[in-house]
Design a protein around this motif. Structure first.
Motif, PDB file in Angstrom:
ATOM      1  N   PHE A 189      45.280  39.163  42.642  1.00 53.09           N
ATOM      2  CA  PHE A 189      44.978  40.397  43.365  1.00 53.09           C
ATOM      3  C   PHE A 189      43.789  40.211  44.312  1.00 53.09           C
ATOM      4  N   ILE A 190      42.688  39.675  43.794  1.00 56.26           N
ATOM      5  CA  ILE A 190      41.484  39.482  44.613  1.00 56.26           C
ATOM      6  C   ILE A 190      41.735  38.425  45.689  1.00 56.26           C
ATOM      7  N   SER A 191      42.510  37.377  45.353  1.00 56.39           N
ATOM      8  CA  SER A 191      42.822  36.338  46.338  1.00 56.39           C
ATOM      9  C   SER A 191      43.596  36.909  47.515  1.00 56.39           C
ATOM     10  N   VAL A 192      44.589  37.744  47.218  1.00 54.64           N
ATOM     11  CA  VAL A 192      45.384  38.359  48.284  1.00 54.64           C
ATOM     12  C   VAL A 192      44.515  39.294  49.129  1.00 54.64           C
ATOM     13  N   ILE A 193      43.675  40.091  48.470  1.00 57.60           N
ATOM     14  CA  ILE A 193      42.753  40.967  49.200  1.00 57.60           C
ATOM     15  C   ILE A 193      41.880  40.139  50.146  1.00 57.60           C
ATOM     16  N   PHE A 194      41.364  39.022  49.648  1.00 61.61           N
ATOM     17  CA  PHE A 194      40.402  38.206  50.392  1.00 61.61           C
ATOM     18  C   PHE A 194      41.042  37.592  51.640  1.00 61.61           C
ATOM     19  N   PHE A 195      42.153  36.841  51.448  1.00 54.26           N
ATOM     20  CA  PHE A 195      42.675  36.121  52.608  1.00 54.26           C
ATOM     21  C   PHE A 195      43.464  37.036  53.549  1.00 54.26           C
ATOM     22  N   THR A 196      44.066  38.093  53.035  1.00 51.84           N
ATOM     23  CA  THR A 196      44.788  39.022  53.913  1.00 51.84           C
ATOM     24  C   THR A 196      43.811  39.835  54.756  1.00 51.84           C
ATOM     25  N   SER A 197      42.677  40.192  54.196  1.00 54.74           N
ATOM     26  CA  SER A 197      41.648  40.901  54.970  1.00 54.74           C
ATOM     27  C   SER A 197      41.140  40.029  56.118  1.00 54.74           C
ATOM     28  N   ARG A 198      41.011  38.758  55.843  1.00 52.58           N
ATOM     29  CA  ARG A 198      40.577  37.842  56.904  1.00 52.58           C
ATOM     30  C   ARG A 198      41.639  37.739  58.009  1.00 52.58           C
ATOM     31  N   LEU A 199      42.906  37.689  57.589  1.00 52.96           N
ATOM     32  CA  LEU A 199      43.977  37.679  58.589  1.00 52.96           C
ATOM     33  C   LEU A 199      43.938  38.951  59.436  1.00 52.96           C
ATOM     34  N   LYS A 247      50.472  28.760  52.003  1.00 53.87           N
ATOM     35  CA  LYS A 247      49.348  27.824  51.896  1.00 53.87           C
ATOM     36  C   LYS A 247      48.036  28.581  51.743  1.00 53.87           C
ATOM     37  N   LYS A 248      47.856  29.632  52.538  1.00 51.19           N
ATOM     38  CA  LYS A 248      46.652  30.466  52.427  1.00 51.19           C
ATOM     39  C   LYS A 248      46.572  31.129  51.060  1.00 51.19           C
ATOM     40  N   PHE A 249      47.697  31.676  50.610  1.00 52.47           N
ATOM     41  CA  PHE A 249      47.783  32.371  49.325  1.00 52.47           C
ATOM     42  C   PHE A 249      47.378  31.431  48.191  1.00 52.47           C
ATOM     43  N   LEU A 250      48.087  30.314  48.081  1.00 51.38           N
ATOM     44  CA  LEU A 250      47.857  29.408  46.961  1.00 51.38           C
ATOM     45  C   LEU A 250      46.498  28.725  47.063  1.00 51.38           C
ATOM     46  N   GLY A 251      46.067  28.410  48.275  1.00 56.58           N
ATOM     47  CA  GLY A 251      44.757  27.780  48.448  1.00 56.58           C
ATOM     48  C   GLY A 251      43.625  28.692  48.003  1.00 56.58           C
ATOM     49  N   THR A 252      43.691  29.956  48.410  1.00 57.24           N
ATOM     50  CA  THR A 252      42.665  30.924  48.005  1.00 57.24           C
ATOM     51  C   THR A 252      42.706  31.162  46.505  1.00 57.24           C
ATOM     52  N   PHE A 253      43.911  31.245  45.954  1.00 59.15           N
ATOM     53  CA  PHE A 253      44.062  31.470  44.514  1.00 59.15           C
ATOM     54  C   PHE A 253      43.464  30.322  43.706  1.00 59.15           C
ATOM     55  N   VAL A 254      43.765  29.085  44.087  1.00 60.76           N
ATOM     56  CA  VAL A 254      43.224  27.928  43.370  1.00 60.76           C
ATOM     57  C   VAL A 254      41.695  27.894  43.483  1.00 60.76           C
ATOM     58  N   PHE A 255      41.180  28.222  44.668  1.00 62.57           N
ATOM     59  CA  PHE A 255      39.722  28.255  44.852  1.00 62.57           C
ATOM     60  C   PHE A 255      39.089  29.303  43.937  1.00 62.57           C
ATOM     61  N   MET A 256      39.661  30.506  43.923  1.00 57.35           N
ATOM     62  CA  MET A 256      39.143  31.574  43.050  1.00 57.35           C
ATOM     63  C   MET A 256      39.219  31.164  41.580  1.00 57.35           C
ATOM     64  N   ILE A 280      42.036  27.708  29.421  1.00 56.89           N
ATOM     65  CA  ILE A 280      43.454  28.064  29.600  1.00 56.89           C
ATOM     66  C   ILE A 280      43.661  29.523  29.236  1.00 56.89           C
ATOM     67  N   TYR A 281      43.087  29.951  28.113  1.00 54.47           N
ATOM     68  CA  TYR A 281      43.179  31.356  27.683  1.00 54.47           C
ATOM     69  C   TYR A 281      42.557  32.279  28.731  1.00 54.47           C
ATOM     70  N   LEU A 282      41.407  31.888  29.271  1.00 51.82           N
ATOM     71  CA  LEU A 282      40.714  32.705  30.268  1.00 51.82           C
ATOM     72  C   LEU A 282      41.551  32.848  31.536  1.00 51.82           C
ATOM     73  N   ILE A 283      42.108  31.735  32.013  1.00 58.03           N
ATOM     74  CA  ILE A 283      42.905  31.749  33.241  1.00 58.03           C
ATOM     75  C   ILE A 283      44.123  32.652  33.089  1.00 58.03           C
ATOM     76  N   VAL A 284      44.821  32.518  31.950  1.00 63.47           N
ATOM     77  CA  VAL A 284      46.015  33.328  31.729  1.00 63.47           C
ATOM     78  C   VAL A 284      45.646  34.813  31.649  1.00 63.47           C
ATOM     79  N   THR A 285      44.535  35.121  30.982  1.00 65.44           N
ATOM     80  CA  THR A 285      44.115  36.515  30.820  1.00 65.44           C
ATOM     81  C   THR A 285      43.812  37.172  32.155  1.00 65.44           C
TER      82      THR A 285
END
Length: 364
Positions: A71-81, A10-19, A59-64
């Motif tokens: 990567f940044i999402s995982v860095i962000f929420f894992t650092s907070r954990l 939930k943290k992973f996907l939530g942060t990713f969607v926000f980013m 769509i092109y931007l998101i895929v690129t």
């Protein structure tokens, strides 16, 4: 699925969607502001582009940038954990670091599978819509390269060639047309020339005006024929016969494979742009899992400086990763590296690095 898995996913996907949403909004606003003078100078309105260009461009931007966003999402929420000592509590309760990492792999694999499907089948559809208007966001010089007049030289098969002195890709007409066919000894056996040529989309053929036809017989005698108008079909539209660098983006992977095979049979040796597109569609989704592993390893320990240090490291590595792909495309197009090696090299470099850091972190 355990409570721990649900919590991290939930943290992973939530942060990713926000980013994802944040990047899309910020970049959209900046891009519209930058390109609006060019759009309006070409007779379009910004509103027209917001409806018929930017939804597909997003769509092109998101895929690129999907792997970098993960990567940044995982860095962000894992650092907070880590800063909240949640990771220490989880590991202290008896869960190994490998067990803690499991939901990361589940979430990143899910995103990678979605990205893989989108890259191979959905993105080409979006690119068709995007690339129709894309040239009108370029500078005048770059737009002229795609839509303006240019000399055409293309090979239909090992023994067949088309030459056009000046061809306009937007209007699909040109002047100084010549079609030549040679035998196995490279001797000219047939030539069809005309003062101008135009593509007739509704009838799927080229129309030639003021043509001259020459057939060379085995005894070297020639049969000449001329006239005001005649038609000729080469089995494909001009976009396929005279491809530009955007064509590969518009094809689904099965279509792109058939196109590359046909171009190889024709003897086209300049296929690296299309091969880069083909291999990148798989390598980029695969990088999502590698970068998740790398981000987890870098940010799962509490550091002096906290979240800021981890984000700084993450953003720096993200820029290196993105730049390496773009730089390697140029290297591949110059035929210094093969497209397969070029498009997988970032993963080949970052993959072992991620594994080393992961196992070092797991053994601490």
């Amino acid at each position: 699925m355990k409570i721990l898995d649900k919590y991290i996913i939930k943290k992973f996907l939530g942060t990713f969607v926000f980013m994802l949403a944040l990047l899309s909004i910020v970049v959209l606003v900046v891009d519209v502001q930058q390109k609006s003078p060019r759009i309006e100078s070409n007779g379009f309105t910004v509103g027209h582009f917001l409806l018929y260009y930017y939804p597909f461009w997003i769509i092109y931007l998101i895929v690129t940038f999907m792997s970098i966003l993960v990567f940044i999402s995982v860095i962000f929420f894992t650092s907070r954990l880590a800063n909240n000592t949640e990771i220490v509590a989880i590991v202290s309760s008896g869960a190994s670091f490998h067990r803690f990492s499991r939901p990361y792999f589940v979430a990143s694999s899910l995103i990678a599978i979605i990205a893989l499907i989108v890259n191979h089948f959905v993105l080409p559809w979006a690119n068709i819509q995007k690339n129709t208007l894309e040239p009108y966001t370029y500078t005048e010089i770059d737009r002229e390269k795609l839509l303006g007049n240019a000399a055409i030289t293309t090979q239909l098969s090992p023994n067949e060639y088309i030459f056009i002195n000046s061809y306009n890709k937007k209007e699909k007409r040109g002047s100084g047309f010549s079609y030549q066919k040679y035998d196995k000894n490279k001797k000219l056996i047939y030539q069809l020339s005309s003062s101008d040529v135009a593509w007739k989309k509704d009838k799927n053929y080229f129309e030639l005006n003021s043509f001259l036809e020459k057939t060379v017989l085995k005894n070297d005698s020639e049969i000449l024929k001329n006239g005001s108008t005649r038609t000729i079909s080469f089995g494909h539209p001009p976009e396929e016969l005279f491809p530009d660098q955007l064509l590969g983006q518009n094809k689904t992977t099965p279509e792109l494979l058939r196109f590359i095979k046909r171009e190889r049979e024709k003897g086209n040796g300049n296929l690296n742009t299309y091969l880069n597109e083909l291999y990148q569609r798989t390598s980029m989704p695969f990088s999502i899992i590698i970068l998740t592993l790398l981000a987890l390893s870098l940010s799962s320990q509490k550091k002096r400086g906290g979240l800021g240090v981890n984000l700084a490291i993450g953003i720096a590595l993200a820029f290196v990763f993105v730049f390496s792909f773009e730089a390697l495309k140029v290297v591949s197009e110059n035929k210094t590296l093969t497209p397969l090696v070029a498009m997988w090299l970032p993963n080949i470099v970052f993959g072992p690095l991620a594994l080393v850091l992961y196992f070092r972190r797991a053994n601490q």
